[in-house]
Design a protein around this motif. Sequence first.
Motif, PDB file in Angstrom:
ATOM      1  N   LEU A 133       0.829  -1.303  -0.065  1.00 19.14           N
ATOM      2  CA  LEU A 133      -0.036   0.018  -0.020  1.00 19.14           C
ATOM      3  C   LEU A 133       0.882   1.247   0.124  1.00 19.14           C
ATOM      4  O   LEU A 133       0.512   2.363  -0.949  1.00 19.14           O
ATOM      5  N   LEU A 134       1.707   1.296   0.765  1.00 13.56           N
ATOM      6  CA  LEU A 134       2.870   2.415   1.042  1.00 13.56           C
ATOM      7  C   LEU A 134       3.795   2.596  -0.283  1.00 13.56           C
ATOM      8  O   LEU A 134       3.790   3.745  -0.626  1.00 13.56           O
ATOM      9  N   GLU A 135       3.992   1.585  -0.935  1.00 13.41           N
ATOM     10  CA  GLU A 135       4.620   1.460  -2.229  1.00 13.41           C
ATOM     11  C   GLU A 135       3.766   2.139  -3.332  1.00 13.41           C
ATOM     12  O   GLU A 135       4.389   3.183  -4.055  1.00 13.41           O
ATOM     13  N   LYS A 136       2.520   1.640  -3.285  1.00 12.67           N
ATOM     14  CA  LYS A 136       1.906   2.272  -4.486  1.00 12.67           C
ATOM     15  C   LYS A 136       1.400   3.806  -4.181  1.00 12.67           C
ATOM     16  O   LYS A 136       1.270   4.787  -5.139  1.00 12.67           O
ATOM     17  N   SER A 137       1.147   4.370  -3.023  1.00 13.39           N
ATOM     18  CA  SER A 137       0.829   5.556  -2.583  1.00 13.39           C
ATOM     19  C   SER A 137       1.920   6.473  -2.447  1.00 13.39           C
ATOM     20  O   SER A 137       1.700   7.716  -2.627  1.00 13.39           O
ATOM     21  N   GLY A 138       3.157   6.053  -2.368  1.00 10.89           N
ATOM     22  CA  GLY A 138       4.339   6.992  -2.107  1.00 10.89           C
ATOM     23  C   GLY A 138       4.398   7.576  -0.713  1.00 10.89           C
ATOM     24  O   GLY A 138       5.172   8.382  -0.464  1.00 10.89           O
ATOM     25  N   LYS A 139       3.299   6.983   0.080  1.00  9.24           N
ATOM     26  CA  LYS A 139       3.400   7.371   1.819  1.00  9.24           C
ATOM     27  C   LYS A 139       4.592   6.891   2.433  1.00  9.24           C
ATOM     28  O   LYS A 139       5.197   5.811   2.062  1.00  9.24           O
ATOM     29  N   ALA A 140       5.136   7.716   3.462  1.00  8.29           N
ATOM     30  CA  ALA A 140       6.017   7.254   4.354  1.00  8.29           C
ATOM     31  C   ALA A 140       5.234   6.211   5.443  1.00  8.29           C
ATOM     32  O   ALA A 140       3.903   6.497   5.856  1.00  8.29           O
ATOM     33  N   PRO A 141       6.072   5.401   6.083  1.00  7.26           N
ATOM     34  CA  PRO A 141       5.457   4.279   6.984  1.00  7.26           C
ATOM     35  C   PRO A 141       4.983   5.325   8.331  1.00  7.26           C
ATOM     36  O   PRO A 141       5.451   6.431   8.551  1.00  7.26           O
ATOM     37  N   ASN A 142       3.788   5.025   8.765  1.00  4.44           N
ATOM     38  CA  ASN A 142       3.097   5.669   9.977  1.00  4.44           C
ATOM     39  C   ASN A 142       4.321   5.807  11.204  1.00  4.44           C
ATOM     40  O   ASN A 142       4.757   4.668  11.341  1.00  4.44           O
ATOM     41  N   SER A 143       4.501   6.975  11.838  1.00  5.47           N
ATOM     42  CA  SER A 143       5.306   7.048  12.886  1.00  5.47           C
ATOM     43  C   SER A 143       4.484   7.596  14.411  1.00  5.47           C
ATOM     44  O   SER A 143       5.169   7.562  15.331  1.00  5.47           O
ATOM     45  N   GLU A 144       3.134   7.579  13.945  1.00  4.19           N
ATOM     46  CA  GLU A 144       2.233   8.034  15.030  1.00  4.19           C
ATOM     47  C   GLU A 144       1.361   6.834  15.439  1.00  4.19           C
ATOM     48  O   GLU A 144       0.715   6.288  14.432  1.00  4.19           O
ATOM     49  N   HIS A 145       1.049   6.728  16.820  1.00  3.00           N
ATOM     50  CA  HIS A 145       0.299   5.542  17.248  1.00  3.00           C
ATOM     51  C   HIS A 145      -0.178   6.092  18.645  1.00  3.00           C
ATOM     52  O   HIS A 145       0.468   6.683  19.243  1.00  3.00           O
ATOM     53  N   ALA A 146      -1.550   5.531  18.877  1.00  2.00           N
ATOM     54  CA  ALA A 146      -2.085   5.810  20.115  1.00  2.00           C
ATOM     55  C   ALA A 146      -1.326   5.030  21.172  1.00  2.00           C
ATOM     56  O   ALA A 146      -0.824   3.917  20.863  1.00  2.00           O
ATOM     57  N   ALA A 147      -1.477   5.433  22.451  1.00  4.06           N
ATOM     58  CA  ALA A 147      -1.011   4.617  23.595  1.00  4.06           C
ATOM     59  C   ALA A 147      -1.493   3.318  23.725  1.00  4.06           C
ATOM     60  O   ALA A 147      -2.958   3.416  23.439  1.00  4.06           O
ATOM     61  N   VAL A 148      -0.768   2.308  24.153  1.00  7.79           N
ATOM     62  CA  VAL A 148      -1.634   1.078  24.522  1.00  7.79           C
ATOM     63  C   VAL A 148      -1.994   1.052  25.869  1.00  7.79           C
ATOM     64  O   VAL A 148      -1.209   1.382  26.739  1.00  7.79           O
ATOM     65  N   TRP A 149      -3.130   0.865  26.238  1.00  5.68           N
ATOM     66  CA  TRP A 149      -3.747   0.699  27.626  1.00  5.68           C
ATOM     67  C   TRP A 149      -3.023  -0.149  28.338  1.00  5.68           C
ATOM     68  O   TRP A 149      -3.341  -1.212  28.303  1.00  5.68           O
ATOM     69  N   VAL A 150      -2.602   0.333  29.758  1.00  7.95           N
ATOM     70  CA  VAL A 150      -2.137  -0.569  30.703  1.00  7.95           C
ATOM     71  C   VAL A 150      -3.328  -1.319  30.982  1.00  7.95           C
ATOM     72  O   VAL A 150      -4.607  -0.913  31.512  1.00  7.95           O
ATOM     73  N   PRO A 151      -3.705  -2.757  31.204  1.00  5.26           N
ATOM     74  CA  PRO A 151      -4.871  -3.277  31.750  1.00  5.26           C
ATOM     75  C   PRO A 151      -5.252  -2.915  33.264  1.00  5.26           C
ATOM     76  O   PRO A 151      -4.159  -2.645  34.059  1.00  5.26           O
ATOM     77  N   ASP A 152      -6.381  -3.045  33.448  1.00  7.36           N
ATOM     78  CA  ASP A 152      -6.833  -2.617  34.997  1.00  7.36           C
ATOM     79  C   ASP A 152      -6.237  -3.501  35.936  1.00  7.36           C
ATOM     80  O   ASP A 152      -5.786  -2.958  37.064  1.00  7.36           O
ATOM     81  N   SER A 153      -5.974  -4.944  35.699  1.00  4.29           N
ATOM     82  CA  SER A 153      -5.379  -5.785  36.754  1.00  4.29           C
ATOM     83  C   SER A 153      -3.888  -5.566  36.860  1.00  4.29           C
ATOM     84  O   SER A 153      -3.422  -6.014  38.097  1.00  4.29           O
ATOM     85  N   GLU A 154      -3.227  -4.599  36.147  1.00  6.26           N
ATOM     86  CA  GLU A 154      -1.775  -4.277  36.314  1.00  6.26           C
ATOM     87  C   GLU A 154      -1.765  -3.033  37.563  1.00  6.26           C
ATOM     88  O   GLU A 154      -0.788  -2.865  37.978  1.00  6.26           O
ATOM     89  N   ALA A 155      -2.850  -2.546  37.822  1.00  9.77           N
ATOM     90  CA  ALA A 155      -2.823  -1.320  38.757  1.00  9.77           C
ATOM     91  C   ALA A 155      -3.872  -1.241  39.788  1.00  9.77           C
ATOM     92  O   ALA A 155      -4.856  -1.311  39.668  1.00  9.77           O
ATOM     93  N   THR A 156      -3.321  -1.683  41.218  1.00 17.54           N
ATOM     94  CA  THR A 156      -4.173  -1.566  42.250  1.00 17.54           C
ATOM     95  C   THR A 156      -4.311  -0.212  42.752  1.00 17.54           C
ATOM     96  O   THR A 156      -5.229   0.146  43.811  1.00 17.54           O
ATOM     97  N   VAL A 157      -3.279   0.736  42.609  1.00 16.66           N
ATOM     98  CA  VAL A 157      -3.198   2.155  42.850  1.00 16.66           C
ATOM     99  C   VAL A 157      -2.961   2.897  41.877  1.00 16.66           C
ATOM    100  O   VAL A 157      -2.518   2.468  40.837  1.00 16.66           O
ATOM    101  N   CYS A 158      -3.404   4.349  41.939  1.00 18.43           N
ATOM    102  CA  CYS A 158      -2.903   5.213  40.838  1.00 18.43           C
ATOM    103  C   CYS A 158      -1.705   5.099  40.255  1.00 18.43           C
ATOM    104  O   CYS A 158      -0.704   5.367  41.190  1.00 18.43           O
ATOM    105  N   MET A 159      -1.463   5.049  39.247  1.00 21.76           N
ATOM    106  CA  MET A 159      -0.092   5.098  38.499  1.00 21.76           C
ATOM    107  C   MET A 159       0.535   6.452  38.400  1.00 21.76           C
ATOM    108  O   MET A 159       1.683   6.525  38.100  1.00 21.76           O
ATOM    109  N   ARG A 160      -0.087   7.432  38.674  1.00 25.76           N
ATOM    110  CA  ARG A 160       0.605   8.708  38.955  1.00 25.76           C
ATOM    111  C   ARG A 160       0.986   9.408  40.345  1.00 25.76           C
ATOM    112  O   ARG A 160       1.815   9.655  40.853  1.00 25.76           O
TER     113      ARG A 160
END
Length: 245
Positions: A133-160
């Motif tokens: 797809l990128l070769e046909k469009s001439g676009k550069a590979p995507n460098s932007e992505h949304a954060a992956v959420w930490v599962p609820d089970s991994e935090a018993t207290v606020c991580m901040r």
Amino acid sequence: MVDRLANSEANSKRINVVEGCFGAAGQPLAIPGRVLIGEGVLTKLCRKKPKARQFFLFNDILVYGNIVIQKKKYNKQHIIPLENVTIDSIEDEGDLRNGWLIKTPTKSFAVYAATATEKSEWMNHISKCVSDLLEKSGKAPNSEHAAVWVPDSEATVCMRCQKIKFTPVSRRHHCRKCGFVVCGPCSEKKFLLPSQSSKPVRVCEFCYDQLSSGQLSASLPPRSDSYKFPMNNVSDDDDDEDSSD
């Protein structure tokens, strides 16, 4: 091969079957040049727990949905344009094996195949489709992505703040920028992240300050202050009951 299949009767029938399985609630999938490359069940790590999802790989999009009746009925259809996708392998750890990350500007999540061979086939086919797809469009590979959420089970207290314990009253929330599990007081503010929503979304106080001061881009994931959680424990704010804060 893909070009030869694009206008074949067999390909058209396969796509029509997929459309039929999603029913009227699903989006039309048959367009000129689109080819169904493959399909299968993958385990998707959601906010609460891993869940089986039916995935369909086309030459330009990745489609998945909830399994109602295997090979007959699916719902909650999601469509991901492949030109926005990047993938990264995840090391095996515990019961979750043969996994990889699917990352896009709007959402990112982990999936797991039943075998190492199946994982390799999925990743190779996805990479080939994205590359073509990128070769046909001439676009550069995507460098932007949304954060992956930490599962609820991994935090018993606020991580901040590391102080507030989560209870039925003190609910868990997720920062849309860093993916951390945070308490209400630490995530009272909202910020516009254009790739994720047209409206301001919940972010933690740390990310809000970084975004407001320009130290952190609204379009790119955080590069620092990252939580070192096991790479197999990366989830998505998925479907139905898992789509809450």
